[in-house]
Design an enzyme around this catalytic site. Sequence first.
Site, short mmCIF file in Angstrom:
data_model
loop_
_atom_site.label_atom_id
_atom_site.label_comp_id
_atom_site.label_asym_id
_atom_site.label_seq_id
_atom_site.Cartn_x
_atom_site.Cartn_y
_atom_site.Cartn_z
N SER A 164 0.82 -1.21 0.00
CA SER A 164 0.00 0.00 0.00
C SER A 164 0.84 1.26 0.00
O SER A 164 0.32 2.35 -0.20
CB SER A 164 -0.91 0.03 1.24
OG SER A 164 -0.12 0.09 2.41
N HIS A 185 -3.28 -3.86 -5.17
CA HIS A 185 -3.52 -3.40 -3.80
C HIS A 185 -4.98 -3.54 -3.39
O HIS A 185 -5.84 -2.78 -3.83
CB HIS A 185 -3.06 -1.94 -3.66
CG HIS A 185 -3.29 -1.38 -2.29
ND1 HIS A 185 -3.65 -0.07 -2.08
CD2 HIS A 185 -3.24 -1.95 -1.06
CE1 HIS A 185 -3.79 0.14 -0.79
NE2 HIS A 185 -3.55 -0.99 -0.16
N GLU A 197 -6.57 -1.64 -6.49
CA GLU A 197 -5.75 -0.79 -7.33
C GLU A 197 -4.73 -1.64 -8.10
O GLU A 197 -4.06 -2.49 -7.52
CB GLU A 197 -5.01 0.25 -6.48
CG GLU A 197 -5.95 1.22 -5.79
CD GLU A 197 -5.23 2.14 -4.82
OE1 GLU A 197 -5.49 3.35 -4.85
OE2 GLU A 197 -4.40 1.64 -4.02
N ASN A 235 -4.85 5.83 -0.79
CA ASN A 235 -4.09 6.32 0.35
C ASN A 235 -3.55 7.73 0.12
O ASN A 235 -3.31 8.48 1.06
CB ASN A 235 -2.94 5.36 0.68
CG ASN A 235 -3.41 4.19 1.52
OD1 ASN A 235 -4.38 4.31 2.28
ND2 ASN A 235 -2.77 3.06 1.38
#
Length: 553
Positions: A164, A185, A197, A235
């Site tokens: 991540s 991810h 992702e 994120n």
Amino acid sequence: MRSNVSPGSEQSRAAFPRAFDRLDTTRVPRVPFPKEQNRIMTQHEYRIETLGIVGSGAMGLGIAQIAALGGLNVRLYDTNSKALAAVRDHLSETFTKLTAKGKLKEADAHAALARVRDAGDTGELSDCDAIIEAIVEDLDIKREVFRELEAVVGPHCILASNTSSLSITAIAAGCAHPERVTGFHFFNPVPLMRVVEVIEGLRGDPRAGDALMDLARRIGHTPVRAKDMPGFIVNHAGRGMNTEGLRVASEGVASFADIDRIMREQAGFRLGPFELLDLTALDVSHLVMKSIYHQFYEEPRFRPSPITGTRLAGGLIGRKAGEGFYRYVDGKAEVAPEPAAPTRLPTHVWISRASHAGRAQVLKLIAQCDCTVHIDTASTPGPDSLIVVTPLGLDATTSAVNEHLDATRVVAVDTLFPLDTVARRTIMTTPATTPAMRDAAHALFASDGVPVTVIRDSTGFVAQRVVATIVNIGCDIAQQGIATLEDIDLAVALGLGYPRGPLALGDALGAATILTILRNIHNALGDPRYRPSPWLARRAQLGLSLTHIEELR
């Protein structure tokens, strides 16, 4: 909504002892890029029927579950036999529960479990078409693991990392075939967080990414594609809520609980920043904040707060520890009840004309409430009138000074979200506002039963600051071309549970309004974290949607 920055498996060290033994003494050099072999590999169309998973922690377990239910053969590797047995027990129990609820046929449950096979060593992963690594977030360890996997898998096996926070390009640099190393991810809990992702490194083969996009759809997830940048999409975009919520709290504007209430009930988010931080836990979130901040070379937008570092050191990490920003009893947060709203209404109210839209909202609310309040229509407030201002990105003090108002009677109300539709309203006072005027304003704006939060003076209230920061960071992601505009909004809405993605949210509130908020905060505080993104500024000034793409030759 928790990301998997924490180790994907508690058995990672046992699973790859050679990698851990070498960690402190060896930096893995990049293997020279074999051009001829790469030419042959990139002509191959990747097909995934057998999936390897390295790491049997929460992430590996979740990926194994959805892959098996999606019809794939799964090879799960972890040298800790007890950990692998626990995975099978958990999968069996989960499939039994799904069957009992009528969500899964019994025959399908047995077939899915039969498709999961333990791998006693990495050699048993040799027939995999793709392998997903879900172990500790350490670049050196991941590089070594991928080198070990390269030695046993076929030439067309995709090697995917569930990282991540680490660069896919950097992970791939230790491999003989960096073109097949891809980011994949997932978010925790994997079966419920149905977005993933897909990230290609600078040497990545787009066809490997295409194969993972197809795989994601096959196992019931929504794939989004991102460039290899810190935080990828989710994120990266998630910095707005948490870092700005922490900044507001650090200025003493409002309590953790009040900030959460405002973001939930006024701004319409499912969780406030401190509820979210308690859910993800600071042993995860604090590290993510630091990692992204440093990977962007101390970009002020992502500046972490000392609040989380101190609480992490004290063990107040969140729900799983029983205490974080809230104390938890039987898994439920203890939150002190709000005091009852005052009932004594003002007799006269003067409303600033600095914002026509804001004034109209206040007038409409007073007209709809069952109360007898006289509207002071004079050009300047009468001697006994409560003075109401409706600033965007300014504090109550600045509004009072700019309009030459009596600061002892000034109260600001946030009108970013329409006063007649929200489930909570926010008002703020100047340092000079008297308790009588503060309580009169509180009574007025709560007169129809909608709760009101009273905060200390703040440039941009709470919701304005946090929402504008979220939109601004989303615009920067668009400006940098990290993902398509559609994928930015889709990833954020699904991965973070926001009511809208950042670009759609900015359009709904008005790009020009968001720009005004940011410019006013930036001018007032001088902090570059609030400088508007060029993507936002240009589109707002031209009256374009934030999803408008310019035509290039």
